[in-house]
Motif scaffolding. Structure first.
Motif, short mmCIF file in Angstrom:
data_model
loop_
_atom_site.label_atom_id
_atom_site.label_comp_id
_atom_site.label_asym_id
_atom_site.label_seq_id
_atom_site.Cartn_x
_atom_site.Cartn_y
_atom_site.Cartn_z
N LEU A 349 0.83 -1.21 0.00
CA LEU A 349 0.00 0.00 0.00
C LEU A 349 0.86 1.26 0.00
O LEU A 349 0.53 2.24 -0.66
CB LEU A 349 -0.92 -0.01 1.21
CG LEU A 349 -2.07 -1.04 1.18
CD1 LEU A 349 -2.81 -1.05 2.51
CD2 LEU A 349 -3.04 -0.74 0.03
N ASN A 350 1.97 1.22 0.72
CA ASN A 350 2.87 2.37 0.72
C ASN A 350 3.53 2.57 -0.64
O ASN A 350 3.74 3.71 -1.07
CB ASN A 350 3.95 2.20 1.80
CG ASN A 350 3.46 2.61 3.18
OD1 ASN A 350 3.22 3.78 3.43
ND2 ASN A 350 3.30 1.64 4.05
N VAL A 351 3.84 1.48 -1.31
CA VAL A 351 4.39 1.58 -2.67
C VAL A 351 3.37 2.24 -3.60
O VAL A 351 3.72 3.12 -4.40
CB VAL A 351 4.78 0.19 -3.19
CG1 VAL A 351 5.01 0.23 -4.71
CG2 VAL A 351 6.04 -0.32 -2.49
N ALA A 352 2.11 1.83 -3.49
CA ALA A 352 1.07 2.42 -4.33
C ALA A 352 0.95 3.92 -4.07
O ALA A 352 0.83 4.73 -5.00
CB ALA A 352 -0.26 1.72 -4.07
N LYS A 353 1.01 4.30 -2.80
CA LYS A 353 0.88 5.72 -2.43
C LYS A 353 2.04 6.55 -2.97
O LYS A 353 1.84 7.69 -3.40
CB LYS A 353 0.81 5.83 -0.90
CG LYS A 353 0.85 7.24 -0.35
CD LYS A 353 0.70 7.25 1.15
CE LYS A 353 1.87 6.58 1.86
NZ LYS A 353 3.14 7.34 1.74
N ASP A 354 3.24 5.98 -2.93
CA ASP A 354 4.43 6.75 -3.30
C ASP A 354 4.78 6.68 -4.78
O ASP A 354 5.78 7.27 -5.22
CB ASP A 354 5.64 6.26 -2.48
CG ASP A 354 5.49 6.56 -1.00
OD1 ASP A 354 4.72 7.48 -0.66
OD2 ASP A 354 6.13 5.88 -0.19
#
Length: 493
Positions: A349-354
């Motif tokens: 999810l953090n990868v998607a956000k960044d």
């Protein structure tokens, strides 16, 4: 024979019939000829997924032309550290192949490797200024001292006529070239390596590895489905290498080793334009890389490439990135959702956000018409005719997503060797430059997983890799000697 049993026992099991397993198996054949080794490949032939030349396999990546390996810094300088590292690794692979030619394992180097100039090509003041700065930084380094640079359209046209044919206007052009680049057909190389392993490795095509579990005796229990014989059995091994490309992550997760925690996979598919006009194909003799679009992943850097596939000269342009949830070209659309675990969902999810730029780029690529896709080829080849080209579907790249202390999760555009603490299992995740650095990656695996044998193996490894344990950048004389010997052995001179 071991494979006739319902529970055969081996020293080593190789999962996947691509260039990584082929390379590791070849090293082991030389280093430990008495070990028992098995190779299980889901498909009916070696090198048909990521190692296939039309499925995005690296074609001699040595950081000579790939601009993403030499990023521009905030102060305008260019950092060539990654380019130097990749070039060093590529030369290790070349030394490995040369050794195999000399000892007769590979009999015809021209069946898999050809001399091919590597070029970088850009337009516009900002890109041209960057390329000139990059050239100056690389020219000063011993590994790249033969690089050339020009902003003269006539010179650039003499290097690669298609780049300037039909080009109008006064836009500033810039190009760099290294004549001593190569094109490698990793599908052909992989199949030759696997073929020569037949007297050492129990090779099983049409065999799908379903899961991995640790047995009570410490050996790995490899659950295998024989799709040809329509049966299932369990092989046991003291060491397992998961070299299954996009299929590696699910198998690594099934092993349950702590080191696999937090890893996820982000699949990116691709397409290429392939030329079928022999008159056009014959005019181009180079691998030409440009600058990537904003948000584009490194493997989507546009390039106009001559390739030699199964001995036939061809020309392609691309890639055009896309998105599909399967991890292999022959995989399932459920691959991505089934790979989500409690331990990797937050990093994902953090990868998607960044990486919203990447998401925007992929959506743009998916909605772009074929005509608009062809327009990007015209940036390289202004006189191109769309009727001379066909769109082909390439393979899947599964990029590594993993935990990060600062960001929570990061998307890594490269390879990651994940190994258990006891060294009994190792998996290769990710892609790019991948195949071109197969030999040093597998040497790293041998060092991590079999440290007790390092000194015993060293003399043989020094024979196979003359620069073993050294940096060519620190020894220009050795570099020149090795490059000359490899060129002669591989018939590149």
């Amino acid at each position: 024979m071991p494979h006739e049993s319902d529970s055969p026992v081996y020293d080593v099991v190789l999962i996947g019939g691509g260039i990584m397993s082929a390379t590791l198996g070849t090293f082991l054949k030389v280093l430990e000829p008495n070990w028992s080794v098995a190779l299980y490949e889901n498909l009916n032939q070696a090198g048909q997924e990521s190692s296939d030349p039309w499925n995005n396999a690296g074609t001699g990546h040595a950081a000579l032309c790939e601009l993403n390996y030499s990023p521009q810094q905030a102060d305008g300088s260019v950092d060539i550290t990654k380019a130097v590292n990749i070039n060093e690794q590529y030369h290790v692979s070349e030394q490995f192949w040369s050794y195999l030619v000399r000892n007769g394992t590979l009999t015809d180097p021209q069946s898999f490797i050809h001399r091919l100039p590597h070029m970088s090509f850009v337009w516009g003041d900002d890109h041209a200024n960057y390329l000139k700065t990059r050239y100056e930084a690389m020219k000063a380094h011993p590994l790249f001292s033969n690089i050339e640079y020009s902003e003269d359209p006539e010179t650039i046209g003499s290097w690669a006529p298609l780049l300037t044919e039909g080009r109008i206007g006064s836009q500033r052009l810039a190009a760099s070239r290294v004549e001593t680049g190569t094109d490698v057909d990793f599908g052909a190389l992989c199949r030759q390596l696997v073929s020569q392993l037949d007297d050492y490795v129990d090779i099983r095509f049409g065999h799908q590895v379903k899961s991995l579990t640790r047995g009570s005796d410490g050996r790995w229990e490899v659950s295998v489905k024989d799709k040809i014989g329509d049966r299932e059995f369990t092989a046991r091994s003291r060491f397992v290498f998961i070299g299954a490309g996009g299929g590696a992550l699910p198998l690594l997760q099934s092993s349950g080793i702590p080191e696999a925690k937090g890893f996820g996979g982000f699949p990116i598919s691709g397409k290429f334009l392939r030329c079928h006009n022999q008159q056009v194909i014959s005019q181009h003799n180079a691998k030409v890389y440009g600058q990537a679009q904003v948000g584009a992943p490194p493997m989507s850097v546009p390039h106009l490439d001559t390739r030699f596939v199964d001995g036939r000269r061809s020309l392609m342009f691309g890639p055009y990135a896309g998105f599909s949830t399967n991890f292999l070209k022959t995989g399932s659309l459920l691959d991505l959702p089934l790979s989500v675990r409690g331990h990797n969902i937050l990093p994902m999810l953090n990868v998607a956000k960044d990486n919203l730029d990447l998401v925007k780029y992929l959506v743009s690529e998916l909605t772009t018409s074929t005509s608009k896709k062809f327009a990007s080829l015209e940036d390289f080849y202004p006189a191109g005719d769309q009727q001379d080209w066909e769109m082909i579907t390439a393979g899947q790249r599964v990029q590594v997503m993993k935990k990060d202390a600062k960001k929570g999760g990061v998307l890594q555009f490269g390879t990651e060797l994940v190994t258990s603490e006891d060294g009994t299992i190792s998996a290769l995740l990710g892609a790019s430059p991948g195949a071109s650095t197969a030999a040093p990656i597998m040497l790293n695996l041998l060092n991590k997983c079999f440290p007790a044998r390092a000194e015993q193996w060293r003399p043989t490894l020094e024979e196979i890799i003359p620069s073993f344990g050294q940096k060519l950048a620190d020894n220009p004389d050795l570099y020149e000697e090795i490059v000359a010997e490899n060129a002669k052995t591989l018939k590149l001179a």
